[in-house]
Design a protein around this motif. Structure first.
Motif, PDB file in Angstrom:
ATOM      1  N   ILE A 110      -8.826   1.489  -2.151  1.00 46.55           N
ATOM      2  CA  ILE A 110      -8.506   1.559  -0.732  1.00 46.55           C
ATOM      3  C   ILE A 110      -8.755   2.967  -0.199  1.00 46.55           C
ATOM      4  O   ILE A 110      -9.318   3.156   0.892  1.00 46.55           O
ATOM      5  CB  ILE A 110      -7.047   1.140  -0.483  1.00 46.55           C
ATOM      6  CG1 ILE A 110      -6.880  -0.366  -0.721  1.00 46.55           C
ATOM      7  CG2 ILE A 110      -6.624   1.489   0.936  1.00 46.55           C
ATOM      8  CD1 ILE A 110      -7.599  -1.238   0.278  1.00 46.55           C
ATOM      9  N   ASN A 111      -8.352   3.976  -0.954  1.00 40.67           N
ATOM     10  CA  ASN A 111      -8.580   5.357  -0.522  1.00 40.67           C
ATOM     11  C   ASN A 111     -10.068   5.652  -0.374  1.00 40.67           C
ATOM     12  O   ASN A 111     -10.493   6.294   0.584  1.00 40.67           O
ATOM     13  CB  ASN A 111      -7.950   6.335  -1.513  1.00 40.67           C
ATOM     14  CG  ASN A 111      -6.452   6.467  -1.319  1.00 40.67           C
ATOM     15  OD1 ASN A 111      -5.946   6.269  -0.225  1.00 40.67           O
ATOM     16  ND2 ASN A 111      -5.742   6.807  -2.375  1.00 40.67           N
ATOM     17  N   THR A 156     -11.451   3.640   2.753  1.00 43.14           N
ATOM     18  CA  THR A 156     -11.059   4.235   4.030  1.00 43.14           C
ATOM     19  C   THR A 156     -11.733   5.582   4.248  1.00 43.14           C
ATOM     20  O   THR A 156     -12.098   5.924   5.373  1.00 43.14           O
ATOM     21  CB  THR A 156      -9.530   4.394   4.095  1.00 43.14           C
ATOM     22  OG1 THR A 156      -9.074   5.118   2.947  1.00 43.14           O
ATOM     23  CG2 THR A 156      -8.845   3.036   4.121  1.00 43.14           C
ATOM     24  N   ARG A 215      -4.095   3.007   4.505  1.00 40.66           N
ATOM     25  CA  ARG A 215      -4.066   3.919   3.354  1.00 40.66           C
ATOM     26  C   ARG A 215      -2.630   4.298   2.993  1.00 40.66           C
ATOM     27  O   ARG A 215      -2.276   4.341   1.809  1.00 40.66           O
ATOM     28  CB  ARG A 215      -4.881   5.172   3.659  1.00 40.66           C
ATOM     29  CG  ARG A 215      -4.937   6.147   2.489  1.00 40.66           C
ATOM     30  CD  ARG A 215      -6.001   7.213   2.686  1.00 40.66           C
ATOM     31  NE  ARG A 215      -5.814   7.919   3.929  1.00 40.66           N
ATOM     32  CZ  ARG A 215      -6.666   7.885   4.942  1.00 40.66           C
ATOM     33  NH1 ARG A 215      -7.769   7.168   4.860  1.00 40.66           N
ATOM     34  NH2 ARG A 215      -6.443   8.569   6.042  1.00 40.66           N
ATOM     35  N   THR A 248      -0.890   1.150   1.330  1.00 39.32           N
ATOM     36  CA  THR A 248      -1.378   0.858  -0.022  1.00 39.32           C
ATOM     37  C   THR A 248      -1.019   1.971  -1.010  1.00 39.32           C
ATOM     38  O   THR A 248      -0.752   1.690  -2.178  1.00 39.32           O
ATOM     39  CB  THR A 248      -2.904   0.663  -0.011  1.00 39.32           C
ATOM     40  OG1 THR A 248      -3.530   1.810   0.598  1.00 39.32           O
ATOM     41  CG2 THR A 248      -3.280  -0.581   0.782  1.00 39.32           C
ATOM     42  N   THR A 249      -1.006   3.211  -0.546  1.00 42.20           N
ATOM     43  CA  THR A 249      -0.601   4.309  -1.436  1.00 42.20           C
ATOM     44  C   THR A 249       0.851   4.157  -1.856  1.00 42.20           C
ATOM     45  O   THR A 249       1.199   4.319  -3.036  1.00 42.20           O
ATOM     46  CB  THR A 249      -0.807   5.660  -0.739  1.00 42.20           C
ATOM     47  OG1 THR A 249      -2.189   5.822  -0.411  1.00 42.20           O
ATOM     48  CG2 THR A 249      -0.369   6.804  -1.640  1.00 42.20           C
TER      49      THR A 249
END
Length: 460
Positions: free
Chosen positions: A38-39, A42, A291, A294-295
């Motif tokens: 995800i990181n 994004t 982000r 999800t983090t």
């Protein structure tokens, strides 16, 4: 018996514990990989957004410095020649500057009826002088559209060329190539201008142009020199009040700011170089939300999985004390017992690594798409709910932030591409290996302290 074979038999005979350990490893590696994917996704989407918008730096007056020189609140000016020097720096792709003043239409010509027609007196409206009209934010965003003629460019410097709105042109029977004599703010100085372009503004004539307070149908644009020629007080080199620089790359921002301050020096007193990243922030707002969510989920999932794994390892060590004591009593060396534990743990970690690498990218793409779509829809609703301040007002007195106005043609990003790169596998492998080694450290420390005589005589 070979300790590798013994580790295999141990894993097979303790299927429930092996599956629980595998589930804990999968949770840790899957959450870690999902967070990394995800990181990365994004970050790529944000970089694409910055490239599409471009790096824009505005040279604007420093509001904090107004009135500090003892001469009252006078708006600072900078020489156009200084701006030209900054525009020639290697980091700059294109640049423009603006200045403005009141201009008055001649007798026989009338303004379009709309908001605040007499705001600047009979026949008066805002005349904006520019170096390159195509670089104006409204033209770059597509809100203003040139329907006839050509844009004002640096080649027009020194010429009295004019861009007028379509409704104003139709009301006064003007077309490209026609001339019109305008009067300056002192109501005495006049100059003849040639209409070189006609543009269209979709806003109603009854709306007030926020910055100048006149109807958008009555806005006129000219060369900066042409507007300056109408001001009897403007003698000497051309002075401007604002400039815009489009950089080759957003990464050159710091380098450009440093070079600009070194090149211009005191000439920039009263001004500040600002980055206009509102469009990027508006586009990437949903990405930042995704982000952060999800983090947080990756950390929580990883911590929970690590806690379960630590509990399983602790229980396993307690259950296998007798087994370790018997092996030591039979002459098995401690390094081989430790090697068995390492093989068991790393075998489960490797299987979890493979499952995560196989399943997580697809699941992450689906989950990320759903989450991003929801965040983008929420951002769109917020933008649609924005209302402009009343005509003639900045909105500050009503508690509105002028900077909250949505940027046109900067829709919030609702899509991102999730891709598994070799670097992601390296991160996943590091997480799996590190977790496996930490999980092995407990039985290793226990084995080193074991005394077979104590275990066999006193039991577990």
């Amino acid at each position: 018996m070979n300790f590798v074979k013994r580790a295999t038999l141990s894993l097979w005979s303790r299927k429930v514990r092996t599956l629980l350990t595998l589930a804990a490893f999968v949770a840790i590696t899957a959450m870690a990989l999902a967070g990394v994917l995800i990181n990365d996704a994004t970050a790529r989407a944000e970089q694409d957004a910055r490239r599409s918008v471009g790096a824009e730096v505005t040279l604007a007056m420093d509001l904090g410095s107004l009135g500090t020189g003892g001469g009252g609140f006078l708006a600072p000016r900078v020489a156009a020649a200084t701006v030209d020097q900054l525009g020639a720096l290697p980091q700059v792709r294109a640049y423009s500057y603006t200045t403005w003043d009141r201009v008055i239409l001649p007798d026989g010509h009338t303004l379009v009826e709309g908001a605040e027609v007499d705001f600047m007196g009979p026949g008066g409206t805002a005349g904006v002088g520019v170096l390159d009209s195509s670089l104006l934010p409204d033209f770059r965003s597509g809100r203003l559209d040139l329907v006839a003629g050509e844009h004002l460019t640096a080649d027009d410097t020194g010429r009295n060329h004019l861009l007028i709105e379509q409704r104003l042109a139709e009301r006064n029977g003007l077309a490209v190539g026609d001339t019109i004599t305008l009067t300056g703010n002192d109501e005495t100085t006049t100059a003849e201008f040639t209409v070189t372009g006609v543009y269209q503004d979709p806003r109603p004539a009854t709306d007030a142009e926020p910055e100048y307070g006149v109807s958008p149908a009555n806005m006129v644009y000219s060369t900066a020199g042409g507007i300056a020629a109408l001001g009897s007080e403007n003698e000497g080199p051309l002075q401007v009040g604002q400039a815009t620089f489009l950089l080759e790359d957003a990464a050159l921002l710091a380098e450009f700011q440093e070079e600009a301050e070194r090149t211009a020096g005191p000439a920039l007193d009263g001004f500040v170089l600002e980055t206009n990243d509102r469009a990027v922030q508006q586009m990437t707002g949903p990405l930042a939300s995704v982000r952060s969510v999800t983090t947080a989920a990756a950390w929580l999932g990883g911590i929970a999985g690590a806690a379960v794994l630590a509990l399983l390892v602790h229980l396993a060590v307690r259950q296998r004390r007798t087994e370790f004591g018997v092996l030591l009593a039979l002459g098995e060396r401690r390094p081989r017992i430790i090697g068995q534990q390492v093989v068991e743990t790393l075998a489960v970690a490797a299987l979890a690594f493979g499952l995560s690498a196989l399943l997580v990218p697809t699941l992450t793409e689906r989950a990320g798409a759903a989450l991003l779509d929801r965040e983008a829809a929420a951002a769109e609703r917020k933008l649609d709910a924005w209302e402009p301040p009343p005509p003639g007002s900045t909105g500050i007195d009503q508690g509105s932030d002028p900077d909250s106005r949505p940027v046109e043609n900067a829709d919030p990003i609702s899509e991102m591409a999730v891709a598994l790169a070799p670097s992601d596998l390296a991160v996943l492998g590091a997480v799996g290996l590190g977790t496996g080694l930490l999980a092995t450290a407990v039985p290793v420390a226990t084995v080193l302290r074991l005394s077979p005589r104590t275990i066999l005589t006193k039991g577990t």
